[in-house]
Design an enzyme around this catalytic site. Structure first.
Site, mmCIF file in Angstrom:
data_model
loop_
_atom_site.group_PDB
_atom_site.id
_atom_site.type_symbol
_atom_site.label_atom_id
_atom_site.label_comp_id
_atom_site.label_asym_id
_atom_site.label_seq_id
_atom_site.Cartn_x
_atom_site.Cartn_y
_atom_site.Cartn_z
ATOM 1 N N CYS A 42 0.922 -1.090 -0.125
ATOM 2 C CA CYS A 42 0.063 0.064 0.128
ATOM 3 C C CYS A 42 0.751 1.273 0.064
ATOM 4 O O CYS A 42 1.657 1.405 1.030
ATOM 5 C CB CYS A 42 -1.051 0.111 1.183
ATOM 6 S SG CYS A 42 -1.718 1.519 1.317
ATOM 7 N N CYS A 44 0.045 4.453 0.227
ATOM 8 C CA CYS A 44 -0.637 5.235 1.202
ATOM 9 C C CYS A 44 0.312 5.328 2.574
ATOM 10 O O CYS A 44 0.643 6.277 3.162
ATOM 11 C CB CYS A 44 -2.126 4.987 1.614
ATOM 12 S SG CYS A 44 -3.225 5.512 0.173
#
Lengths: 137, 94
Positions: A42, A44
């Site tokens: 991920c 983020c």
């Protein structure tokens, strides 16, 4: 796709836990301090987690042993690690600090999201200093 | 390097861990997937129904998830906008 992300943790000196047996072996010795990094693709969060961890590991005080697991990749290893600490939610990326067999510090995913690597490193260094400092003889 | 989420389509909080409280007995925590006009969709979510016997309180639930993160008990849940009284980023609650 995950090879560069694996390599980042290997370059930091973390060993890779690829199987449930690897996890059991890593956790078997209850003495000392151990860092467990739940790696993730991920962007983020993990995009900040790995550089943050790398910065933190440049500090004077670090855990005795360090290892990483790749969530979504090594399923049995991740399940084994989560089973060892069932009260801790299985978020990723995440950083756990184990001292004498107990999870004494946990940086969950939301403590990583949106933060700069320097901020993540500062919190990790605080945890290292608190839990990993050697008592002078 | 990693999987980067498309915030332009999913809303600015896409991928972020959130707590959503409702006007009823239910409170939600999870990763914000999509903010639609009618619902907010969470993935890897946990749901507390305080009307159930032996349930912890909403405050206890929030305190736990803020410290440790969210137990992923539901792959995907939809929270109706009309029920939402607060929407908070978990990172702001640590």
């Amino acid at each position: 796709m995950v090879m560069p992300m694996r390599q980042e943790t290997l370059d930091m000196g973390l060993s890779e836990l690829l199987t449930a047996e690897d996890v059991e072996s890593f956790l078997a010795d209850k003495t000392g301090t151990k860092l467990l990094f739940y790696n993730s693709v991920c962007g983020c969060a993990a995009g900040g987690a790995r550089p943050g961890l790398r910065l933190a590991l440049a500090s004077d005080t670090t855990p005795d042993q360090m290892a990483s697991l790749f969530t979504g990749m090594e399923i049995s290893a991740v399940e084994a690690a989560r089973a060892a600490f069932p009260e801790i939610p299985g978020t990723s990326p995440a950083v756990g600090l184990i001292k004498d067999g107990e999870m004494v510090y946990w940086m969950p995913r939301h403590a990583i999201e949106g933060r700069m690597p320097q901020e993540i490193a500062a919190e990790l260094v605080d945890a290292f200093n608190k839990f990993c400092a050697k008592t002078p003889a | 390097m990693g999987t980067f989420h498309d915030h332009s389509k999913m809303g600015s909080n896409h991928g972020m861990s959130v707590v959503i409280d409702t006007r009823g007995p239910t409170i939600y925590a999870g990763q914000c997937h999509e903010e639609r006009d009618d619902v907010v969709i969470l993935t890897n979510a946990d749901v507390l129904d305080t009307s159930l016997p032996e349930s912890k309180s909403k405050e206890e639930f929030v305190s736990f998830v803020a410290r440790f993160g969210v137990h992923s008990r539901h792959a995907r849940v939809s929270v109706p906008r009309t029920e939402i009284v607060s929407f908070r980023l978990l990172k702001d609650l640590r």
